[in-house]
Enzyme design. Structure first.
Site, PDB file in Angstrom:
ATOM      1  N   TYR A 275      -1.715  -0.902  11.201  1.00 27.82           N
ATOM      2  CA  TYR A 275      -2.028  -1.452   9.873  1.00 27.82           C
ATOM      3  C   TYR A 275      -0.850  -1.184   8.913  1.00 27.82           C
ATOM      4  CZ  TYR A 275      -3.405  -0.961   5.015  1.00 27.82           C
ATOM      5  OH  TYR A 275      -3.397  -1.007   3.652  1.00 27.82           O
TER       6      TYR A 275
ATOM      7  N   SER B 146       0.844  -1.199   0.000  1.00 30.25           N
ATOM      8  CA  SER B 146       0.000   0.000   0.000  1.00 30.25           C
ATOM      9  C   SER B 146       0.871   1.237   0.000  1.00 30.25           C
ATOM     10  CB  SER B 146      -0.852  -0.035   1.268  1.00 30.25           C
ATOM     11  OG  SER B 146      -1.409   1.225   1.513  1.00 30.25           O
TER      12      SER B 146
ATOM     13  N   LYS C  11       2.017  -3.743   6.736  1.00 31.83           N
ATOM     14  CA  LYS C  11       2.419  -3.695   5.320  1.00 31.83           C
ATOM     15  C   LYS C  11       3.934  -3.497   5.214  1.00 31.83           C
ATOM     16  CE  LYS C  11      -1.585  -4.321   3.398  1.00 31.83           C
ATOM     17  NZ  LYS C  11      -1.894  -5.608   2.778  1.00 31.83           N
TER      18      LYS C  11
HETATM   19  C1  UD1 Z   1      -6.481   5.154   3.758  1.00 27.52           C
HETATM   20  C2  UD1 Z   1      -5.573   4.693   4.847  1.00 27.52           C
HETATM   21  C3  UD1 Z   1      -4.422   3.969   4.210  1.00 27.52           C
HETATM   22  C4  UD1 Z   1      -4.917   2.813   3.377  1.00 27.52           C
HETATM   23  C5  UD1 Z   1      -5.906   3.316   2.350  1.00 27.52           C
HETATM   24  C6  UD1 Z   1      -6.548   2.140   1.642  1.00 27.52           C
HETATM   25  C7  UD1 Z   1      -5.859   6.278   6.666  1.00 27.52           C
HETATM   26  C8  UD1 Z   1      -5.207   7.353   7.481  1.00 27.52           C
HETATM   27  N1  UD1 Z   1      -5.138   5.796   5.662  1.00 27.52           N
HETATM   28  O1  UD1 Z   1      -5.788   6.100   2.956  1.00 27.52           O
HETATM   29  O2  UD1 Z   1      -3.569   3.488   5.223  1.00 27.52           O
HETATM   30  O3  UD1 Z   1      -3.859   2.180   2.743  1.00 27.52           O
HETATM   31  O4  UD1 Z   1      -6.930   4.060   2.981  1.00 27.52           O
HETATM   32  O5  UD1 Z   1      -7.379   2.559   0.631  1.00 27.52           O
HETATM   33  O6  UD1 Z   1      -6.960   5.846   6.957  1.00 27.52           O
HETATM   34  N2  UD1 Z   1     -11.866  11.697   3.752  1.00 27.52           N
HETATM   35  C9  UD1 Z   1     -12.867  12.611   4.084  1.00 27.52           C
HETATM   36  N3  UD1 Z   1     -14.028  12.122   4.604  1.00 27.52           N
HETATM   37  C10 UD1 Z   1     -14.257  10.796   4.822  1.00 27.52           C
HETATM   38  C11 UD1 Z   1     -13.234   9.877   4.476  1.00 27.52           C
HETATM   39  C12 UD1 Z   1     -12.061  10.362   3.951  1.00 27.52           C
HETATM   40  O7  UD1 Z   1     -12.698  13.821   3.910  1.00 27.52           O
HETATM   41  O8  UD1 Z   1     -15.329  10.435   5.325  1.00 27.52           O
HETATM   42  C13 UD1 Z   1     -10.615  12.200   3.171  1.00 27.52           C
HETATM   43  C14 UD1 Z   1      -9.396  11.819   3.993  1.00 27.52           C
HETATM   44  O9  UD1 Z   1      -9.159  12.742   4.996  1.00 27.52           O
HETATM   45  C15 UD1 Z   1      -8.320  11.801   2.898  1.00 27.52           C
HETATM   46  C16 UD1 Z   1      -9.081  11.368   1.633  1.00 27.52           C
HETATM   47  O10 UD1 Z   1     -10.456  11.627   1.909  1.00 27.52           O
HETATM   48  O11 UD1 Z   1      -7.808  13.089   2.706  1.00 27.52           O
HETATM   49  C17 UD1 Z   1      -8.917   9.906   1.307  1.00 27.52           C
HETATM   50  O12 UD1 Z   1      -9.215   9.163   2.458  1.00 27.52           O
HETATM   51  P1  UD1 Z   1      -9.281   7.558   2.468  1.00 27.52           P
HETATM   52  O13 UD1 Z   1     -10.199   7.095   1.420  1.00 27.52           O
HETATM   53  O14 UD1 Z   1      -9.552   7.135   3.885  1.00 27.52           O
HETATM   54  O15 UD1 Z   1      -7.830   7.140   2.002  1.00 27.52           O
HETATM   55  P2  UD1 Z   1      -6.382   7.495   2.615  1.00 27.52           P
HETATM   56  O16 UD1 Z   1      -6.476   8.293   3.864  1.00 27.52           O
HETATM   57  O17 UD1 Z   1      -5.571   8.055   1.517  1.00 27.52           O
END
Ligand code: UD1
Length: 350
Positions: free
Chosen positions: A157, A133, A161
């Site tokens: 997590y 990842s 990895k």
């Molecule tokens: C997340 C995980 C990462 C994992 C990946 C798998 C975290 C900190 N990281 O990455 O370890 O490998 O998923 O796909 O959880 N966001 C919102 N609202 C929400 C959900 C997300 O604003 O309800 C934003 C987050 O702050 C981020 C972006 O959307 O900026 C993407 O979030 P997410 O889909 O959770 O992915 P990652 O954080 O990149």
């Protein structure tokens, strides 16, 4: 035997990325055995994979309910079938849960994988594609992320990895007949174009796109946008979203390399598009694709989140001959197609 007549064991093949990859493997002509403990997946996904590839190709698919932590489950499989390679998806991936319950993550992800290596070695199957990842880049100091960057884990997590990448490198160094490809996924989204299979997380989604999807179908009232003061184009955080079908094809490219090239050793590739998209851009793209309004509330940053993460795609292009084909519009179109046809995922009703 040609490249695509090989027999591949797919761990976690009922899950989101696994099921899409199995479709592509079967379409290429591979024989596939899935082992899955159904912790975060359902056999309905496997049934739909069979429908998608048709009766002839689905004869090449076996499903085994099993858990990698039970070595006997693996022994049974490997003693029955000579696998040419393993694609190892099975694992837990919820960051928050891993902080609350690290032992569960170490048990599932580490013990399961170590057992898998043991049994693979015993049965002389030494070709592995491992689901890593972008989380192994931590909060990268520079972007795009290049494969030789220093690696860092931000939570248990992520540590699983990172440890599993190190374990793979150690095994291959000690036993050079192993060939191991580590695929670092950026943010997988979208669904198969049929809308028959897609992501169906249990409980409230942690990740952005499943959350947006559930708002769009009315299961959740609004999206919390975590962070609006990042130094980015619109203040929201930037990620590299990649269509799950592109990701699936990246696994076929990795297998091709395992079967056709010598001296692979243990090597990592980013699977991303190389393009950064902000949370607010993603919301707008999904609204456009779905015709639905996604109410979004600007909230404080989520702990541990990076400002901007996207991939350098050069190494995968050069050495795997693979490049993502789809953009954000297609990812949202296909995710909406899946969501609108399956508002409750694989369940028929709540
Ligand atoms: C997340 C995980 C990462 C994992 C990946 C798998 C975290 C900190 N990281 O990455 O370890 O490998 O998923 O796909 O959880 N966001 C919102 N609202 C929400 C959900 C997300 O604003 O309800 C934003 C987050 O702050 C981020 C972006 O959307 O900026 C993407 O979030 P997410 O889909 O959770 O992915 P990652 O954080 O990149």
């Amino acid at each position: 035997m040609t490249f695509s007549e090989k027999t591949i064991l797919v761990t976690g093949g009922a899950g989101f990325i696994g099921s899409h990859t199995v479709v592509q493997l079967l379409n290429e002509g591979f024989r596939v055995s899935i082992i899955d403990n159904l912790d975060n997946s359902v056999t309905e996904a496997v049934d739909r994979v069979r429908d998608l590839v048709g009766p002839k190709r689905s004869q090449n698919l076996e499903f085994h309910l099993g858990d990698l932590r039970n070595k006997e489950d693996l022994e049974k499989l490997f003693s029955q079938t000579q696998f040419d390679a393993v694609i190892h998806f099975a694992g837990l991936k919820a960051v928050g849960e891993s902080v609350a319950n690290p032992r569960r993550y170490f048990d599932n992800n580490l013990i399961g994988t170590i057992n898998l290596y043991e049994v693979m070695a015993k049965y002389e199957c030494k070709k592995m594609v491992f689901s890593s990842s972008a989380t192994v880049y931590g909060q990268p100091e520079k972007i795009p992320c290049v494969e030789d960057f220093e690696l860092k884990a931000m939570n248990p997590y992520g540590r699983t990895k990172l440890f599993l990448e190190e374990i793979a490198r150690d095994i291959q160094k000690a036993e050079p007949d192993w060939k191991i490809i580590l695929l670092r996924y950026f943010n997988p989204v979208g669904a198969h174009e049929s809308g028959r299979i897609g992501e169906d997380p249990k409980g409230i989604p942690n990740n952005l796109m499943p959350f947006i999807q559930q708002v769009a179908v009315g299961r959740l009232p609004e999206l919390n946008v975590y962070g609006h003061d990042y130094p980015t184009k619109d203040g929201s955080a930037v990620r590299d979203y990649i269509h799950v079908m592109d990701l699936a094809d990246g696994h076929i490219a990795a297998l091709r390399k395992l079967f056709t090239k010598e001296d692979i050793g243990c090597t990592a590739y980013n699977l991303g598009t190389g393009c950064g998209t902000s949370v607010l851009e993603m919301v707008a793209a999904f609204e456009k694709a779905s015709g639905k309004k996604i109410p979004a509330k600007l909230c404080p940053r989520r702990a541990g989140d990076a400002t901007a993460v996207y991939a350098s795609t050069e190494k995968a292009e050069r050495e795997l001959g693979w490049k993502a084909k789809y953009g954000i519009a297609e990812m949202c179109r296909d995710q909406w197609n899946w969501a609108s046809k399956n508002p409750w995922g694989y369940q028929s009703k709540p």
